[in-house]
Design a protein around this motif. Structure first.
Motif, PDB file in Angstrom:
ATOM      1  N   GLY A   1       1.187  -1.739   4.292  1.00  0.00           N
ATOM      2  CA  GLY A   1       1.560  -0.761   3.658  1.00  0.00           C
ATOM      3  C   GLY A   1       2.897  -0.167   4.092  1.00  0.00           C
ATOM      4  O   GLY A   1       2.677   0.250   4.797  1.00  0.00           O
TER       5      GLY A   1
ATOM      6  N   HIS B   1       0.586   7.777  -7.022  1.00  0.00           N
ATOM      7  CA  HIS B   1      -0.212   7.976  -5.762  1.00  0.00           C
ATOM      8  C   HIS B   1       0.706   9.362  -5.494  1.00  0.00           C
ATOM      9  O   HIS B   1       1.993   9.647  -5.480  1.00  0.00           O
TER      10      HIS B   1
ATOM     11  N   SER C   1      -4.665   7.726  -6.712  1.00  0.00           N
ATOM     12  CA  SER C   1      -4.870   7.496  -5.324  1.00  0.00           C
ATOM     13  C   SER C   1      -4.420   9.347  -4.225  1.00  0.00           C
ATOM     14  O   SER C   1      -3.445   9.365  -5.140  1.00  0.00           O
TER      15      SER C   1
ATOM     16  N   GLY D   1       0.717  -1.267  -0.212  1.00  0.00           N
ATOM     17  CA  GLY D   1      -0.143  -0.023  -0.329  1.00  0.00           C
ATOM     18  C   GLY D   1       0.874   1.672   0.197  1.00  0.00           C
ATOM     19  O   GLY D   1       0.284   2.194  -0.350  1.00  0.00           O
ATOM     20  N   HIS D   2       2.200   1.078   0.001  1.00  0.00           N
ATOM     21  CA  HIS D   2       2.977   2.542  -0.194  1.00  0.00           C
ATOM     22  C   HIS D   2       4.374   2.477  -0.185  1.00  0.00           C
ATOM     23  O   HIS D   2       5.356   1.593   0.979  1.00  0.00           O
TER      24      HIS D   2
ATOM     25  N   TRP E   1      -6.159  -5.873  -1.040  1.00  0.00           N
ATOM     26  CA  TRP E   1      -5.756  -4.365  -2.209  1.00  0.00           C
ATOM     27  C   TRP E   1      -6.189  -4.223  -2.976  1.00  0.00           C
ATOM     28  O   TRP E   1      -7.569  -2.921  -3.769  1.00  0.00           O
TER      29      TRP E   1
ATOM     30  N   SER F   1      -3.586   3.577   3.835  1.00  0.00           N
ATOM     31  CA  SER F   1      -2.969   2.931   3.284  1.00  0.00           C
ATOM     32  C   SER F   1      -1.484   1.947   3.833  1.00  0.00           C
ATOM     33  O   SER F   1      -0.614   1.457   3.706  1.00  0.00           O
ATOM     34  N   HIS F   2      -1.064   3.163   5.643  1.00  0.00           N
ATOM     35  CA  HIS F   2       0.448   2.793   6.002  1.00  0.00           C
ATOM     36  C   HIS F   2       0.051   3.300   7.552  1.00  0.00           C
ATOM     37  O   HIS F   2       0.925   4.140   8.115  1.00  0.00           O
TER      38      HIS F   2
ATOM     39  N   ASP G   1      -6.689   8.320   0.998  1.00  0.00           N
ATOM     40  CA  ASP G   1      -5.778   7.921   1.641  1.00  0.00           C
ATOM     41  C   ASP G   1      -5.889   8.576   2.743  1.00  0.00           C
ATOM     42  O   ASP G   1      -5.571   9.920   2.920  1.00  0.00           O
TER      43      ASP G   1
ATOM     44  N   GLY H   1      -3.622  -0.716   5.882  1.00  0.00           N
ATOM     45  CA  GLY H   1      -2.201  -0.914   5.248  1.00  0.00           C
ATOM     46  C   GLY H   1      -0.962  -1.185   6.620  1.00  0.00           C
ATOM     47  O   GLY H   1      -1.010  -0.346   7.134  1.00  0.00           O
TER      48      GLY H   1
END
Length: 346
Positions: free
Chosen positions: A293, A126, A150, A12-13, A336, A221-222, A198, A251
């Motif tokens: 993430g 992103h 994103s 995710g990141h 995801w 995401s993280h 996010d 994430g």
């Protein structure tokens, strides 16, 4: 473990584009495609570790790393942020163009599935902290046409859209005001364009403002679990519950700052600490709402992971904890892909 038997991980990141931009190496895409000693992610490391792709963040650092009188980092100006955003986006597209099909910038969930099936690295464009966009949102529509799918409205600093949560430990995430009027317009536009929003780096008031406005699944995401690690960047139980109610996703961030009970940046951190956050989210809101993430190339991760090549170790630890094959696949990539498909509509 052979490459063919690796569990694909969609993450995710990561901050690889900023690392490449800062390195000054020209052309920047070569370092990613050919591999290098530095960094957590490049194509050879991804192939070795089963990293099938992820959200490739564009983040423009503050003009100075010294906080202001309020303890906030200063955001870059909109023209400067746009210039840097375009420069990092070019690195991403140069990587794709020179990869001979080994990297694909994905705009749909089907693109991600196809990339995983063919072994191409599935990159999603992103932006982390949307300072590149002015209140008129013109640049948002142009960036979306270029492939932006994103965005996080803020990094951990205020901008014209919202107030990012400062890095504090121990601390509640309830720091500062929520969305501005421009921020509410941004969220409506993201829903219109089907750009994922996010919530990592949002403060608590901003989180709840977005939860009221957005018609998309809530995604961080993280971010990790505040009940385990009381860092301002982590999610409270109430926030986790809201994510579940919208069919959203968390994430898990590999950063030791956000994993450890003591909030110390110590790479000598056992993977057990990371897995406790996975377990907590699964037990609180269900297996369909947790993924990875990593924050690779953007934070200090447990030394045992080292970089993307360490992902099979994490997969093995999940299996040792009793997660069955279907659950491991959900955590590693299935969740995801599902939330992106439901957000993007394709």
């Amino acid at each position: 473990m052979s490459t063919s038997s690796l569990m694909p991980v969609f993450d995710g990141h990561n901050d690889v584009l900023l690392r490449l931009r800062r390195s000054g190496k020209m052309p920047a895409y070569k370092a990613f495609l050919e591999g290098e000693v530095e960094g957590h992610i490049d194509l050879p490391k991804a192939k070795q570790g089963g990293l099938a792709g992820g959200l490739c963040a564009i983040f423009v650092p503050p003009p100075t790393m010294k906080p202001d009188a309020n303890g906030d980092f200063v955001a870059p100006s909109q023209p400067d942020a746009l210039n840097e955003t375009v420069a990092m986006a070019r690195i991403l597209f140069d990587i794709e163009a020179n990869s001979q099909g080994q990297v694909k910038v994905c705009r749909t969930a089907q693109d991600i599935r196809a990339s995983i099936d063919t072994g191409a690295f599935a990159a999603v464009f992103h932006i982390e902290g949307i300072e590149a966009v002015a209140a008129d949102l013109d640049a948002l529509y142009v960036l979306h046409q270029a492939g932006l799918r994103s965005l996080g409205p803020v990094w951990s600093r205020p901008n014209i859209f919202a107030h990012g949560v400062p890095f504090r430990f121990p601390s509640s995430p309830d720091i500062g005001p929520g969305l501005t009027d421009a921020g509410k317009d941004l969220i409506r536009a993201c829903n219109e364009l089907k750009v994922m929003i996010d919530l990592s780096h949002m403060n608590e008031q901003g989180f709840w403002d977005i939860a009221k406005l957005s018609d998309a699944p809530l995604v961080a995401s993280h971010s990790n679990v505040h009940a385990l690690t009381p860092h301002s960047r982590n999610l409270t139980d109430k926030q986790l519950d809201a994510i579940r109610e919208t069919g959203g996703l968390v994430g898990i961030n590999f950063g030791v700052l956000f994993l450890r009970e003591d909030g110390v940046k110590n790479p000598d951190t056992d993977l057990e600490v990371l897995l406790r956050h996975v377990d907590y989210v699964v037990e609180r809101i269900g297996i369909d709402h947790v993924a990875f993430g990593s924050d690779f190339d953007g934070t200090t991760v447990p030394a045992s992971l080292k970089d993307a090549t360490g992902l099979p170790l994490l997969v093995k630890e999940l299996e040792k904890r009793g997660y069955d094959a279907a659950s491991v696949a959900k955590i590693c990539h299935g969740n995801w892909i599902s939330v992106l498909e439901r957000t993007w509509g394709v």
